[in-house]
Design a protein around this motif. Structure first.
Motif, PDB file in Angstrom:
ATOM      1  N   ALA A  28      32.642  57.028  55.327  1.00 26.38           N
ATOM      2  CA  ALA A  28      32.850  58.316  54.361  1.00 26.38           C
ATOM      3  C   ALA A  28      34.121  59.057  54.095  1.00 26.38           C
ATOM      4  O   ALA A  28      34.831  59.234  54.828  1.00 26.38           O
ATOM      5  CB  ALA A  28      31.682  59.313  54.691  1.00 26.38           C
ATOM      6  N   CYS A  31      34.801  65.737  54.360  1.00 30.90           N
ATOM      7  CA  CYS A  31      34.562  66.928  53.913  1.00 30.90           C
ATOM      8  C   CYS A  31      34.955  68.011  54.446  1.00 30.90           C
ATOM      9  O   CYS A  31      35.072  68.068  55.873  1.00 30.90           O
ATOM     10  CB  CYS A  31      33.011  66.785  53.773  1.00 30.90           C
ATOM     11  SG  CYS A  31      32.099  68.104  52.767  1.00 30.90           S
ATOM     12  N   TYR A  39      27.104  63.627  46.641  1.00 32.44           N
ATOM     13  CA  TYR A  39      27.771  62.579  45.780  1.00 32.44           C
ATOM     14  C   TYR A  39      26.570  62.091  44.664  1.00 32.44           C
ATOM     15  O   TYR A  39      25.476  61.787  45.385  1.00 32.44           O
ATOM     16  CB  TYR A  39      28.418  61.480  46.390  1.00 32.44           C
ATOM     17  CG  TYR A  39      29.584  61.622  47.117  1.00 32.44           C
ATOM     18  CD1 TYR A  39      30.999  61.439  46.465  1.00 32.44           C
ATOM     19  CD2 TYR A  39      29.558  62.224  48.402  1.00 32.44           C
ATOM     20  CE1 TYR A  39      31.993  61.945  47.148  1.00 32.44           C
ATOM     21  CE2 TYR A  39      30.676  62.710  49.127  1.00 32.44           C
ATOM     22  CZ  TYR A  39      31.895  62.613  48.518  1.00 32.44           C
ATOM     23  OH  TYR A  39      32.971  62.825  49.291  1.00 32.44           O
ATOM     24  N   PHE A  44      28.961  57.081  48.392  1.00 31.99           N
ATOM     25  CA  PHE A  44      30.097  58.209  48.110  1.00 31.99           C
ATOM     26  C   PHE A  44      30.795  58.039  46.856  1.00 31.99           C
ATOM     27  O   PHE A  44      32.091  58.139  46.747  1.00 31.99           O
ATOM     28  CB  PHE A  44      30.883  58.171  49.413  1.00 31.99           C
ATOM     29  CG  PHE A  44      30.233  58.316  50.707  1.00 31.99           C
ATOM     30  CD1 PHE A  44      29.400  59.167  50.822  1.00 31.99           C
ATOM     31  CD2 PHE A  44      30.512  57.062  51.508  1.00 31.99           C
ATOM     32  CE1 PHE A  44      28.632  59.048  52.320  1.00 31.99           C
ATOM     33  CE2 PHE A  44      29.548  56.979  52.602  1.00 31.99           C
ATOM     34  CZ  PHE A  44      28.753  58.104  53.207  1.00 31.99           C
ATOM     35  N   SER A  48      31.335  64.174  42.904  1.00 33.41           N
ATOM     36  CA  SER A  48      31.090  64.979  44.242  1.00 33.41           C
ATOM     37  C   SER A  48      31.351  66.522  44.003  1.00 33.41           C
ATOM     38  O   SER A  48      31.777  67.116  43.114  1.00 33.41           O
ATOM     39  CB  SER A  48      32.085  64.439  45.158  1.00 33.41           C
ATOM     40  OG  SER A  48      33.521  65.177  44.797  1.00 33.41           O
ATOM     41  N   SER A  68      24.059  60.384  47.940  1.00 37.75           N
ATOM     42  CA  SER A  68      24.871  60.243  49.382  1.00 37.75           C
ATOM     43  C   SER A  68      25.369  61.676  49.733  1.00 37.75           C
ATOM     44  O   SER A  68      25.808  62.429  48.847  1.00 37.75           O
ATOM     45  CB  SER A  68      25.930  59.091  49.096  1.00 37.75           C
ATOM     46  OG  SER A  68      26.710  59.348  48.368  1.00 37.75           O
ATOM     47  N   VAL A  70      28.088  64.003  52.718  1.00 33.50           N
ATOM     48  CA  VAL A  70      28.707  63.928  53.865  1.00 33.50           C
ATOM     49  C   VAL A  70      28.822  65.349  54.428  1.00 33.50           C
ATOM     50  O   VAL A  70      28.987  66.429  53.644  1.00 33.50           O
ATOM     51  CB  VAL A  70      30.460  63.445  53.539  1.00 33.50           C
ATOM     52  CG1 VAL A  70      31.185  63.911  54.848  1.00 33.50           C
ATOM     53  CG2 VAL A  70      30.498  62.182  52.964  1.00 33.50           C
ATOM     54  N   ALA A 102      27.117  61.598  58.155  1.00 35.53           N
ATOM     55  CA  ALA A 102      26.949  60.956  56.552  1.00 35.53           C
ATOM     56  C   ALA A 102      25.822  60.402  56.405  1.00 35.53           C
ATOM     57  O   ALA A 102      25.449  59.402  57.301  1.00 35.53           O
ATOM     58  CB  ALA A 102      28.311  60.413  56.090  1.00 35.53           C
ATOM     59  N   ASN A 104      25.038  57.142  53.195  1.00 35.53           N
ATOM     60  CA  ASN A 104      25.629  56.464  52.295  1.00 35.53           C
ATOM     61  C   ASN A 104      24.480  56.306  51.254  1.00 35.53           C
ATOM     62  O   ASN A 104      24.981  55.881  49.942  1.00 35.53           O
ATOM     63  CB  ASN A 104      26.350  55.211  52.574  1.00 35.53           C
ATOM     64  CG  ASN A 104      25.432  54.114  53.285  1.00 35.53           C
ATOM     65  OD1 ASN A 104      24.395  54.681  53.550  1.00 35.53           O
ATOM     66  ND2 ASN A 104      26.115  53.369  53.710  1.00 35.53           N
TER      67      ASN A 104
END
Length: 126
Positions: A28, A31, A39, A44, A48, A68, A70, A102, A104
């Protein structure tokens, strides 16, 4: 378009994961501390957006669009969890993430047996 980006992202990161032993959290993007990054697409990709750990509403541009996520490092180590809510003002179903984690693909996380978290996030509290 989302399916094309998802397929390309899955292939690229799945290949990295298989050959390099990388988890989704390790693959990921970063962040910032005390932030949640959503996202629009899986793995990701796509637009974003970054939000603080206390966000009553992610706004029109991000509402119900996250596929997704993070979670950045905690600003306060004594409070390392963040909750993502389906409605404004921390109401409705929620899912919890620990700082630094995270996902995905939010389709794999369920709030009810027939409803997953893809395109469902509206508020953030941590």
């Amino acid at each position: 378009m989302k399916n094309i980006l998802r397929t390309a992202g899955v292939f690229a990161l799945a290949s990295a994961s298989v050959f390099g032993g990388v988890t989704a959290a390790e693959a990921a993007p970063t962040c910032s501390s005390g932030r949640v990054c959503l996202y629009d697409n899986y793995w990701f990709t796509g637009t974003s957006r970054s939000f603080g750990w206390v966000t009553y509403n992610v706004g029109v541009d991000a509402n119900d669009k996250g596929s997704s996520v993070v979670v950045g490092p905690a600003s306060d180590p004594a409070s390392p969890y963040v909750y993502l809510y389906v409605d404004n003002n921390f109401v409705g179903n929620s899912v919890v993430f620990r700082a630094g984690n995270a996902s995905n693909d939010l389709r794999g996380i369920y709030m009810t047996p027939n409803r997953n978290w893809d395109d469902e996030i509206t508020s953030v509290w941590g």
